[in-house]
Design an enzyme around this catalytic site. Structure first.
Site, PDB file in Angstrom:
ATOM      1  CB  CYS A 259      -0.942   0.005   1.198  1.00 13.09           C
ATOM      2  SG  CYS A 259      -0.127   0.288   2.781  1.00 13.09           S
TER       3      CYS A 259
ATOM      4  CB  CYS B  38       6.425  -2.690   4.088  1.00 13.81           C
ATOM      5  SG  CYS B  38       5.665  -1.511   5.219  1.00 13.81           S
TER       6      CYS B  38
ATOM      7  CG  ASN C  95       8.299  10.417   6.871  1.00 18.13           C
ATOM      8  OD1 ASN C  95       7.933  11.565   6.684  1.00 18.13           O
ATOM      9  ND2 ASN C  95       8.584   9.590   5.885  1.00 18.13           N
TER      10      ASN C  95
ATOM     11  N   GLY D 266       3.014  10.492   8.924  1.00 21.48           N
ATOM     12  CA  GLY D 266       2.059  11.431   8.337  1.00 21.48           C
ATOM     13  C   GLY D 266       2.039  11.349   6.820  1.00 21.48           C
TER      14      GLY D 266
ATOM     15  CG  ASN E  40      -2.736  12.186  16.216  1.00 19.81           C
ATOM     16  OD1 ASN E  40      -3.515  13.088  16.483  1.00 19.81           O
ATOM     17  ND2 ASN E  40      -3.131  10.992  15.816  1.00 19.81           N
TER      18      ASN E  40
ATOM     19  NE  ARG F 243     -10.601   4.970  16.651  1.00 25.73           N
ATOM     20  CZ  ARG F 243     -10.323   4.408  15.491  1.00 25.73           C
ATOM     21  NH1 ARG F 243     -10.912   3.281  15.146  1.00 25.73           N
ATOM     22  NH2 ARG F 243      -9.447   4.974  14.676  1.00 25.73           N
TER      23      ARG F 243
ATOM     24  N   GLY G 210     -11.522 -19.497 -13.403  1.00 28.84           N
ATOM     25  CA  GLY G 210     -12.710 -20.341 -13.463  1.00 28.84           C
ATOM     26  C   GLY G 210     -12.686 -21.517 -12.516  1.00 28.84           C
TER      27      GLY G 210
ATOM     28  CD  GLU H 183     -13.939 -18.258 -10.011  1.00 32.97           C
ATOM     29  OE1 GLU H 183     -14.111 -17.119 -10.434  1.00 32.97           O
ATOM     30  OE2 GLU H 183     -13.923 -19.270 -10.727  1.00 32.97           O
TER      31      GLU H 183
HETATM   32  C1  FAD Z   1      -2.133   4.034   8.480  1.00 32.35           C
HETATM   33  C2  FAD Z   1      -2.368   5.111   9.485  1.00 32.35           C
HETATM   34  C3  FAD Z   1      -3.508   5.067  10.246  1.00 32.35           C
HETATM   35  C4  FAD Z   1      -3.764   6.075  11.172  1.00 32.35           C
HETATM   36  N1  FAD Z   1      -4.902   5.993  11.927  1.00 32.35           N
HETATM   37  C5  FAD Z   1      -5.141   6.963  12.838  1.00 32.35           C
HETATM   38  C6  FAD Z   1      -6.308   6.915  13.643  1.00 32.35           C
HETATM   39  O1  FAD Z   1      -7.098   5.989  13.560  1.00 32.35           O
HETATM   40  N2  FAD Z   1      -6.512   7.916  14.528  1.00 32.35           N
HETATM   41  C7  FAD Z   1      -5.637   8.940  14.661  1.00 32.35           C
HETATM   42  O2  FAD Z   1      -5.846   9.812  15.496  1.00 32.35           O
HETATM   43  N3  FAD Z   1      -4.528   9.007  13.920  1.00 32.35           N
HETATM   44  C8  FAD Z   1      -4.262   8.051  13.017  1.00 32.35           C
HETATM   45  N4  FAD Z   1      -3.143   8.121  12.244  1.00 32.35           N
HETATM   46  C9  FAD Z   1      -2.255   9.280  12.365  1.00 32.35           C
HETATM   47  C10 FAD Z   1      -1.041   8.979  13.191  1.00 32.35           C
HETATM   48  O3  FAD Z   1      -1.370   9.052  14.535  1.00 32.35           O
HETATM   49  C11 FAD Z   1       0.003   9.988  12.800  1.00 32.35           C
HETATM   50  O4  FAD Z   1       0.432   9.675  11.487  1.00 32.35           O
HETATM   51  C12 FAD Z   1       1.210   9.982  13.685  1.00 32.35           C
HETATM   52  O5  FAD Z   1       0.887  10.179  15.016  1.00 32.35           O
HETATM   53  C13 FAD Z   1       2.154  11.086  13.224  1.00 32.35           C
HETATM   54  O6  FAD Z   1       3.331  11.037  13.980  1.00 32.35           O
HETATM   55  P1  FAD Z   1       4.744  11.062  13.284  1.00 32.35           P
HETATM   56  O7  FAD Z   1       5.730  11.128  14.356  1.00 32.35           O
HETATM   57  O8  FAD Z   1       4.887   9.956  12.344  1.00 32.35           O
HETATM   58  O9  FAD Z   1       4.629  12.429  12.526  1.00 32.35           O
HETATM   59  P2  FAD Z   1       5.440  12.901  11.267  1.00 32.35           P
HETATM   60  O10 FAD Z   1       4.881  12.211  10.065  1.00 32.35           O
HETATM   61  O11 FAD Z   1       6.866  12.767  11.513  1.00 32.35           O
HETATM   62  O12 FAD Z   1       4.979  14.396  11.238  1.00 32.35           O
HETATM   63  C14 FAD Z   1       3.669  14.764  10.886  1.00 32.35           C
HETATM   64  C15 FAD Z   1       3.618  16.281  10.642  1.00 32.35           C
HETATM   65  O13 FAD Z   1       3.765  16.959  11.863  1.00 32.35           O
HETATM   66  C16 FAD Z   1       4.926  17.796  11.877  1.00 32.35           C
HETATM   67  N5  FAD Z   1       5.465  17.640  13.209  1.00 32.35           N
HETATM   68  C17 FAD Z   1       5.763  16.464  13.836  1.00 32.35           C
HETATM   69  N6  FAD Z   1       6.113  16.715  15.105  1.00 32.35           N
HETATM   70  C18 FAD Z   1       6.034  18.054  15.279  1.00 32.35           C
HETATM   71  C19 FAD Z   1       6.272  18.923  16.371  1.00 32.35           C
HETATM   72  N7  FAD Z   1       6.628  18.443  17.557  1.00 32.35           N
HETATM   73  N8  FAD Z   1       6.106  20.253  16.201  1.00 32.35           N
HETATM   74  C20 FAD Z   1       5.730  20.760  15.011  1.00 32.35           C
HETATM   75  N9  FAD Z   1       5.487  19.983  13.933  1.00 32.35           N
HETATM   76  C21 FAD Z   1       5.630  18.656  14.071  1.00 32.35           C
HETATM   77  C22 FAD Z   1       5.795  17.247  10.759  1.00 32.35           C
HETATM   78  O14 FAD Z   1       6.608  18.228  10.217  1.00 32.35           O
HETATM   79  C23 FAD Z   1       4.753  16.777   9.762  1.00 32.35           C
HETATM   80  O15 FAD Z   1       4.275  17.823   9.006  1.00 32.35           O
HETATM   81  C24 FAD Z   1      -2.851   7.143  11.319  1.00 32.35           C
HETATM   82  C25 FAD Z   1      -1.699   7.183  10.538  1.00 32.35           C
HETATM   83  C26 FAD Z   1      -1.454   6.185   9.627  1.00 32.35           C
HETATM   84  C27 FAD Z   1      -0.243   6.251   8.769  1.00 32.35           C
HETATM   85  S1  FES Z   2       3.307  -1.307   2.298  1.00 31.25           S
HETATM   86 FE1  FES Z   2       1.462  -1.332   3.403  1.00 31.25          FE
HETATM   87  S2  FES Z   2       2.114  -0.734   5.381  1.00 31.25           S
HETATM   88 FE2  FES Z   2       3.871  -0.461   4.187  1.00 31.25          FE
END
Ligand code: FAD
Ligand code: FES
Ligand code: FES
Length: 1344
Positions: free
Chosen positions: A43, A51, A263, A265, A347, A423, A1093, A1269
């Site tokens: 994905c 992965c 990362n 996000g 988040n 939720r 089939g 099937e």
């Molecule tokens: C598959 C998937 C499912 C998800 N499902 C949910 C869900 O059900 N509910 C939910 O609430 N969330 C959900 N999320 C969101 C998830 O919680 C966030 O992607 C995650 O918390 C982001 O954290 P990160 O450290 O990876 O952020 P990053 O990806 O590293 O950063 C996200 C953004 O925030 C900025 N940033 C990060 N930290 C700071 C900081 N301290 N100050 C200023 N800017 C900052 C970065 O520059 C970037 O723009 C989901 C995400 C994914 C990928």
């Molecule tokens: S390829 Fe699906 S979670 Fe990374």
């Protein structure tokens, strides 16, 4: 500070990367630069688990290693500096021996196509290693519940999860081993002790990985993990002051640099995957941002703390009930591997600056949390509500989130503190964004003026993810409730107020549903207080609060199969060919083939409009993006070639749009670049200029198609025959229902491996194409026609597919053809691996239908006539759509309709061309029949199960509807037997009664139970095969059939061992492991046709059985000769001698089925019981039972896997998978965020499957029958049961509204019956109606 080199370990091996683009993900690096291919890309957005890898981090101060799973598709390579990575083949492999996890996955038959399996193994491994760390000594390891949950974030499209859950639970210390499902380790009836002994042993001391010493030493020497920022464009500030220093140097606007933690996000905001010129700032090493502090005032969590760590800290506290509740809710955020790397701060910032539908902000809002920021150099503290409405944090020079503070909540001895979170999501364990979330906090006390009243002293009501710009508090409702004594009328007023506050933005889908959820949740929170006059004392937490953390029951299952030794080893439940290798990730798929050094990569540019003239294809600013070498269009097709992208039995289809597009989603061009990432980015940046002046109006519906006579003509041999005299049938009816309309939508394949091909130009204009296709021969012809060369110059090679389900029969061809065209033009190898979004847009999927029917029946429920008018939306190309009429009718004929007539039109529309998806047409036909039967029963007010039974065929009517030839002998018609057997084995009648009782006793939950039969016609096809015995006695087999997870190779391997075993020399009974299956090669295995089939396994088995007979005949004289001088002869001796005598030890045959036995019928019955939650519309499948007739199964383990997998894929079609198009015909869904296939938490809680061994079938191949099937159709039982539960809900709803005079005149439950749809039918305003009813009845009682 001077920086270091990027160094990390992979499976104990040292990697040193001297420079890298900092936007490179771990997956990109490992898959393109190393030999580790076991982490799969499916994905690319954190939503599937294919992965994932284990990341280990060493802390030199505590000398401890932290270890957890992370996704590699979003994790940036630079962020793993100093870490050790373990992949599934690092746990074990063919070389060093497989890990017990791999062996148990294989033995529990938990891997089919294998594409998800390495990720599954890593998830389980991570759970095992966590359990080991938490419990010091055996046997306190993993619990069964944790084992089952460990794979809740991993998708599998093949197995239906049950065997995977069993493999996982086999490691649990509290599992009852007898509850584990069918496996190859023990036989039924063995003692528990013997069963345990037979499981591949797991020893944590040996089987858990260790952190590599070279990294430990390096870390001890270095003390920090700071990379050289100039070389890597990666800054690692170690303090807030350092971070401020870096930010101060950032250009105003700040968007050339990116602050990053996990990362993750970028899984949602894919545009952020771009290259940041100013580089990345990794804030996860700043102690102030990675700390968790607790004191009396509350808990402080650094912004860079991962969600998993925050959960651990919140759940740790014994006495902080609010924290625990927040932790429990956060366990449903994303999935375990995203929570392991995604941060709390990330988040919040996504929610704040980009309106991400966060759960966490809602929780924090209800708990009155605050955040600490640096804003323009100043430290600032804001309440979370203020933070959410302040200007978005996009300018890095201004704002950084440092930490979050959640206050401790306590209350006095006379008050109660309540905190609940909610939720509504399509997957209960997470891995799905919610339609709406909520968190409520209330301080309540007893009303002094009444004995039972509860007063709301204070409350905070937060709602999020409903389509607003961020989470909000319902302040008006809070103010209204504060100080009030709770009563029905107060609650009624509160929910009415709330309705005006939850206002989703205009483009939000299901907005009324979302409002109703908000109301439902508030009702759920407050209503018990009104009813009980207290706050629940029985389920009190230590400081007096409700604790809902009741663990959900585990999945349970039973399987009954029949193994036969008659044709040893055919008929035995042999482990899938290569299963352990699939689990370790060593099995090679097309994209795992090593790239040649000059290999290029392609990505498609597709149209977004139908019937638009293409004026120009360019890139913004007219500069070719990085790495782009060519943009290939129809103009690049050689002069002798044709613009052909696929060939099917019904015709051909275009590869590229020429001057005018035909549909949105049509291929316009192939961008070719040096890497797949560059190709994908460039394709995304491509700007297509359209001219829509004077454009024809597109045909975007079947109604338009009929009006404009845009139809495909069905050849007579594919046109089904009506049965009986329809007018007579209608005349015989006591009742008639006329002109009922039904609609069925599409479904996407969601194979885990997307479409892919690799083309290598060869000498003399010839080409080799490695294609993930079900149709190598057709692919060969399509490539040849497109390139203008002869078929003999195209070699198509296919080894195995990571799932297909019909989606790689036709739709794989344009990918292979475009790849070949680019390779031929550029004279370099070219590969294409479609990203999920492009794959979803181009796939087409299942055929949507519009059905109008009239049915006649007698008062006793006996059907007399059915007349149908069906419009099939075939999309733009013919593909295989002309099969649909026959397939629909064949499956619909499962009941004796008396007389049957139909008019089926195959409509040509300007919509994506639809193709075969597992049971194409049949699943719709079978469902239409059920829907009609439901209608008949409801109009007669009869038990629908009785109506079904009355109308099952007798053998005589079966022959009338299907012909004698297809119906076979009377004893082959096993459907009535299956029907009766299932009634007993599923305890159907008793459960029908308990469902009725349940419905009487429960207001907000209703159950339904339903049993459905299926009849499925399949057709044998001519198939070649070759068996060759090599000089050492090993055997190599080539078949035309493609292994795509359905176990074809395993069955063929068994058949070859059986067939050659008939020579009956010493050792010939044990040939199974000397048989190797190899890839299909169109220049070696000609006339390979296609795999589809359901019968290809049987056909291939017959082809190789014939080869073996030839070889045995050839070997017999040699054997007899040897036996003249010896008392016995071994296999090896025989082969050696035969070689010496120049016996031809290679045989090829072309199996051609006899016309009398080409077609036959398959039968099955399934019963499902479901429970519908009337507040959210969620359907839980409590239990499903299936009995399926496999004839004499060639391999019961494989057939069981097919039955379960198909059934669960059917659940997806009926219950959760929406695959729709917009007003231009462009597919709306883009990936795992909005396309929801079943997961482990949405399959039946109890799942029982029995394979009936229906004995000897003289016209079948060793008496076997198909399984691929047909069982998908049985999933209609889940939909029918849901309809029955909804009917109960509607009855109740009408009873609350007794003055309205309305009656339920029947309703249609759409497919898929997703939560909003179910809720709508149960009454979006059911809570209001219920409260109105309660208030009225109270008033009338008072007036009495
Ligand atoms: C598959 C998937 C499912 C998800 N499902 C949910 C869900 O059900 N509910 C939910 O609430 N969330 C959900 N999320 C969101 C998830 O919680 C966030 O992607 C995650 O918390 C982001 O954290 P990160 O450290 O990876 O952020 P990053 O990806 O590293 O950063 C996200 C953004 O925030 C900025 N940033 C990060 N930290 C700071 C900081 N301290 N100050 C200023 N800017 C900052 C970065 O520059 C970037 O723009 C989901 C995400 C994914 C990928
Ligand atoms: S390829 Fe699906 S979670 Fe990374
Ligand atoms: S085995 Fe899980 S996706 Fe195929």
């Amino acid at each position: 500070m001077p920086g270091e080199d990027l160094v990390f370990g992979v499976n104990g091996e040292k990697f040193e990367v001297l420079s890298v683009d900092p936007s490179t993900t771990l997956l990109e690096f490992l898959r393109s630069n190393t030999r580790f291919k076991c982490l799969k890309l499916s994905c690319g957005e954190g939503g599937c688990g294919a992965c994932i890898v284990i990341l280990s981090r060493y802390d030199p101060v505590s000398d401890q290693v932290e270890e957890y799973s992370i996704n590699s598709c979003l994790t940036l390579l630079c962020s793993i500096n100093g870490c050790s990575i373990t992949t599934s083949d690092g746990l074990g492999n063919t070389e060093k021996g497989f890990h017990p996890i791999h062996k148990r996955f294989a033995g529990f038959h938990a891997s089919q196509c294998g594409f998800c399996t390495p990720g599954m193994c890593i998830s389980l491994y991570s759970a095992l290693s966590n359990a080991h760390k938490q419990h010091s000594s055996p046997p306190d390891y993993l619990t069964a519940s944790a084992a089952e949950k460990s794979i809740s974030g991993n998708l599998c499209r093949c197995t239906g999860y049950r065997p995977i859950a069993d493999a996982c639970k086999s490691f649990a210390s509290d599992v009852d081993i007898e509850d584990l499902g069918f496996n190859s380790f023990w036989k039924k009836g063995e003692s528990r002790e013997d069963m345990f002994k037979k499981l591949p042993p797991y020893n944590p001391d040996k089987d858990l990985v260790t952190f590599p010493n070279f990294l430990k030493e390096r870390i001890k020497r270095q003390h920090n993990n700071v990379l050289d920022p100039r070389r890597y464009h990666w800054s690692t500030p170690l303090s807030v002051a350092e971070l401020q220093e870096i930010l101060a140097k950032t250009k105003p606007g700040g968007d050339d640099k990116k602050l990053v933690v996990g990362n993750t996000g970028t899984g949602y905001y894919k545009e952020e995957k771009k290259h940041y010129g100013g580089g990345y700032i990794d804030i996860s090493h700043i102690p102030d941002m990675s700390m968790i502090k607790k004191d009396d005032s509350g808990i402080e969590i650094g912004a860079a703390v991962t969600i998993s760590k925050a959960i651990d800290a919140l759940m740790e506290e014994e006495d902080t009930y609010v924290f625990k509740k927040i932790g429990i809710h956060m366990e449903k955020v994303a999935n375990h591997f995203i929570r392991n790397s995604g941060s709390i701060g990330g988040n919040l910032v996504m929610a704040q600056s980009k309106s991400f539908p966060s759960d966490i902000t809602t929780l924090l809002l209800a708990a009155d949390a605050s955040v600490h920021l640096i804003n323009g150099g100043r430290h600032e503290k804001l309440r979370i509500g203020e933070f959410l409405v302040s200007p978005p944090i996009i300018d890095l020079t201004k704002s950084v989130l440092l930490k979050v503070h959640i206050p401790s909540w306590t209350c006095s001895s006379t008050t109660g503190l309540l905190f609940e979170t909610y939720r509504a999501a399509s997957r209960p364990l997470g891995s799905a964004l919610p339609y709406l979330n909520a968190a409520f906090l209330a301080v309540v006390s007893h009303d002094e003026s009444s004995s039972r009243g509860i007063v709301v002293d204070k409350c905070r009501l937060a709602f999020g993810s409903f389509g607003g710009s961020h989470s909000i508090r319902a302040r008006e409702v809070e103010d209204f409730l504060t100080g009030k004594v709770l009563s029905h009328s107060v609650l009624y007023e509160a929910v009415r107020l709330l309705k005006g506050i939850i206002v989703p933005s205009v483009d939000t889908s299901y907005s009324e549903y979302k409002k109703s959820l908000a109301i439902g949740f508030l009702f759920d929170f407050l209503y018990p207080l009104i009813e009980s006059g207290g706050w629940d004392s029985e389920r009190k937490h230590v400081d007096g609060h409700v604790d809902p953390a009741i663990s959900p029951p585990l999945l349970s299952s039973s399987q009954q199969v029949f193994e036969s030794k008659e044709f040893h080893p055919v008929g035995e439940a042999i482990i899938k060919y290569g299963a352990e290798m699939q689990a370790s990730g060593e099995a090679v798929y097309v994209d795992d083939m090593p790239s040649l050094p000059d290999c290029l990569h392609g990505a498609f540019v597709y149209s977004t409009k139908p019937l638009a003239r293409i004026k120009n294809i360019g890139f913004g600013g007219n500069v070719a993006p990085t790495g782009v070498l060519a943009v290939i269009t129809y103009k690049d097709i050689p002069q002798l070639g044709q613009n052909i992208g696929y060939i099917s039995i019904f015709g051909t289809g275009r590869l590229f749009a020429d001057e005018v597009t035909t549909v949105a989603g049509q291929i316009i061009a192939l961008v070719v670049a040096d890497t797949q990432k560059h190709a994908d980015m460039a394709a995304k940046l491509a700007v297509v200029e359209y001219d829509t002046r004077n454009a024809e109006t597109a045909v975007l519906s079947v109604e338009d198609a009929v009006e404009r006579s845009s139809l495909f003509e069905v050849p007579p041999e594919y046109d089904p025959e009506p049965v009986g005299d329809i007018s007579k049938g209608m005349d015989e009816a006591d009742r008639r229902i006329r002109s009922v309309e039904l609609r069925l939508g599409s479904q996407y394949f969601f194979y885990m491996e997307t479409q892919t091909a690799l083309a290598l130009p060869d000498e003399d204009k010839s080409i080799v194409v490695y294609s993930a296709t079900q149709s190598p021969e057709y692919t060969q012809s399509a490539v040849a026609k497109c390139l203008g060369i002869q078929d003999h110059s195209v070699r198509v090679i296919t080894r195995r597919l990571g799932g297909a389900f019909g989606g790689k029969a036709i739709k794989s061809m344009p990918v292979a053809t475009a790849c070949a065209l680019a390779a031929q033009k550029l004279q370099r190898p070219v590969r294409i691996y479609l990203n999920r979004k492009t794959d979803m847009i181009m796939a087409g999927g299942r055929h949507p239908l519009k059905i109008t029917y009239s049915v006649g029946f007698r008062s006793d429920g006996k059907l007399t006539a059915l007349e149908l008018y069906i419009l099939v939306d075939a999309g733009i190309d013919v593909d295989v759509s002309l099969m649909l009429p026959m397939n629909i009718i064949n499956a619909l004929k499962k009941y004796d309709w008396g007389a049957l007539s139909f008019d089926i039109k195959v409509c040509k529309t300007n919509l994506p061309s639809r193709t075969s998806l597992r049971a194409p047409g049949e699943v719709q036909g079978s469902y239409i029949a059920e829907s009609i039967i439901e209608k008949v029963a409801s109009s007669l007010n009869m038990d629908v199960d009785v109506v079904r039974r009355i109308n099952l065929h007798s053998y005589e009517s079966l022959k009338k509807f299907y012909t004698q030839e297809v119906a076979g002998e009377p004893d082959e018609y096993t459907l009535p037997l299956l029907w009766d057997k299932l009634e007993i084995s599923s305890d159907f009648k008793r459960r029908e009664e308990s469902v009725k009782e349940f419905n009487l006793c429960n207001v907000w939950r209703k159950r339904g139970i339903s049993r459905v039969p299926i009849v499925y016609e399949v057709v044998h096809r001519a198939t070649p095969g070759r068996v060759s015995i090599l000089s050492d006695g090993s055997v190599v087999v080539e078949v035309a059939g493609i292994e795509m997870g359905q176990g074809l190779w395993t069955k063929v391997q068994q058949m070859v061992a059986y067939g050659l075993g008939l020579i009956k020399c010493d050792g010939s009974q044990d040939l199974l492991h000397r048989v190797r299956l190899i890839q299909t090669d169109t220049l070696s295995m000609v006339q390979s046709s296609y795999t589809a089939g359901s019968t290809t396994s049987e056909n291939c088995c017959e082809a190789v059985r014939l080869c073996c007979s030839i070889l045995v005949e050839r070997l017999k004289p040699t054997m007899n000769q040897i036996l003249e001088n010896a008392r016995s002869v071994t296999w090896d001796m025989l082969i050696q001698q035969a070689n010496t005598q120049s016996v031809d030890l290679s045989a090829r045959t072309f199996y051609k089925p006899k016309s009398s036995s080409t077609e036959y019928l398959n039968y099955g019955v399934g019963a499902s019981e479901v429970e519908v939650d009337l507040v959210t519309g969620r359907t839980e499948i409590i239990r499903s039972d299936i009995i399926y007739d496999s004839g004499k199964s060639l391999n019961p383990a494989v057939d069981l896997g097919q039955i379960e997998g198909a059934f669960v894929q059917g659940i997806g079609f009926f219950m959760s998978e929406e695959y729709t198009t917009d007003e231009n015909g462009l597919v709306n869904q883009e990936g795992t965020w909005d396309y929801k296939i079943p997961t482990i938490d949405t399959i039946p809680k109890q799942f029982n499957v029995q394979i009936l061994n229906s004995g000897h079938h003289k016209n079948r191949i060793l008496s076997s029958k198909a399984s691929g099937e047909p069982p998908l159709l049985v999933a209609a039982s889940v939909h029918c049961a849901t309809r029955s539960a909804v009917r109960e809900a509607r009855k109740q709803y009408l009873s609350w509204n007794s003055n309205s005079g309305e009656s339920d005149i029947g309703f249609e439950l759409p497919v898929p019956a997703i939560m909003p749809v179910v809720k709508q039918l149960c009454g979006l305003d059911s809570v209001e109606k219920y409260l109105e009813c309660k208030t009225c009845s109270k008033r009338s009682k008072e007036s009495i």
